[in-house]
Enzyme design. Sequence first.
Site, PDB file in Angstrom:
ATOM      1  N   ASP A  17      45.988  20.586  81.001  1.00  0.00           N
ATOM      2  CA  ASP A  17      45.215  19.838  80.017  1.00  0.00           C
ATOM      3  C   ASP A  17      45.212  20.626  78.694  1.00  0.00           C
ATOM      4  OD1 ASP A  17      43.149  18.061  79.020  1.00  0.00           O
ATOM      5  OD2 ASP A  17      41.753  19.683  79.417  1.00  0.00           O
ATOM      6  N   ASP A  19      42.686  19.985  75.444  1.00  0.00           N
ATOM      7  CA  ASP A  19      41.370  20.265  74.840  1.00  0.00           C
ATOM      8  C   ASP A  19      40.419  20.882  75.870  1.00  0.00           C
ATOM      9  OD1 ASP A  19      41.758  18.919  72.171  1.00  0.00           O
ATOM     10  OD2 ASP A  19      42.271  17.286  73.534  1.00  0.00           O
ATOM     11  N   GLU A 288      26.030  43.659  76.830  1.00  0.00           N
ATOM     12  CA  GLU A 288      25.356  44.830  77.414  1.00  0.00           C
ATOM     13  C   GLU A 288      26.314  45.962  77.742  1.00  0.00           C
ATOM     14  OE1 GLU A 288      22.141  44.392  79.858  1.00  0.00           O
ATOM     15  OE2 GLU A 288      21.836  42.255  79.548  1.00  0.00           O
TER      16      GLU A 288
END
EC number: 3.1.3.102
Length: 355
Positions: A17, A19, A288
Amino acid sequence: MSMSNSLKKLSSCVLIDLDGTLINTDGVVGDILRKYLCKYGKQWDGRESLKIVGKTPVEAATTIVEDYELPCKVDEFNSEFYPLFSAQMDKIKSLPGANRLIRHLKCHGVPVALASNSSRANIESKISYHEGWKECFSVIVGSDEVSKGKPSPDIFLEAAKRLKKDPADCLVIEDSVPGVMADEVINSLLDIRLEKWGLPPFQDWIENTLPIDPWHIGGPVIKGFGRGSKVLGIPTANLSTKDYADELVEHPSGVYFGWAGLAKRGVFKMVMSIGWNPYFNNKEKTIEPWLLHDFTEDFYGEELRLIIVGYIRPEANFSSLESLIAKIHEDREVAEKALDLPSYAKFKGDPYLTK
Ligand code: ADP
Ligand code: RBF
Ligand code: MG
């Protein structure tokens, strides 16, 4: 992101695919709609993009016209939207791992079909902004070339037919299509293990790490949730996320590593999580970094510079705190060792870290 293969057997080709899978269309669509809806006194809610990306042009337009109760017809909306969209197409970026994936498949002679709910003409324009992509696809199928778009299987069946392959021999790589079952769900293209599907494995992993285009971020160390040292015994010097909103959308959540610089203290190895920390189920994506050094004091407010050079794994949930802690220590060992490799070590001297 999901990968499906109807019988979970070996594949000889890939249907992919566009998008949301290879390119990040949401950003540009969101920018246009934000301005466009203003005209009608409406406010674009970014979350709506989930409802429209991957739909056929008519379905997407219908969703917007109905949801926002716009005083125009679907085809009027489309005739205004598409020129705006075309003018911004050059700004649509490829998603992390997209280039790597399609070039790898091309290089190994694996036939790839681009199978998208966009129109054929739009698909061709979108990929024209990505150098070398057109040559990577043996076949392109748009929703205007079949009678029904996804989630109906027509596009995939047509793509398989044009590749002269049995649909059962095709690996489908797709971001979520409602109503379609996947054999495996992955977090990003970085996590695809092609060998699981009988395809040639990537050869760019080194010592359990995947090199990425180095990513530079920096800013003052802020207060986090106050649980890194207390709950896990693993302090993480959090960076503010609002300064990196765009980069954070672009980078898949996961465990990464690299170098960390504090102007007054020096440069240190670093391993970090970026994401929602599924074990603690954060509401926001956090950054983090755990600096692999014993400090005798805190350094809140000091400017922390990071060069992120590689990826280790997707974020995971754990059945116990002990298993989360054990995994983070494993990540530390992987990072510590990898950062001695010349291809990662060379960033240690980068002036960005301490300037
Ligand atoms: P918070 O939730 O506020 O981030 P933590 O328990 O995660 O608190 O501790 C992080 C703080 O601890 C950092 O902001 C930094 O000032 C300090 N610190 C001390 N040693 C380290 C280290 N090795 N890596 C990261 N931060 C450290
Ligand atoms: N939290 C998770 O919920 N899942 C993880 O897979 C995970 N991996 C981490 C890996 C590293 C290297 C570090 C430093 C942290 C990781 N954490 C993970 C985040 C941890 O939950 C976080 O540091 C604490 O929530 C402290 O705020
Ligand atoms: Mg912290």
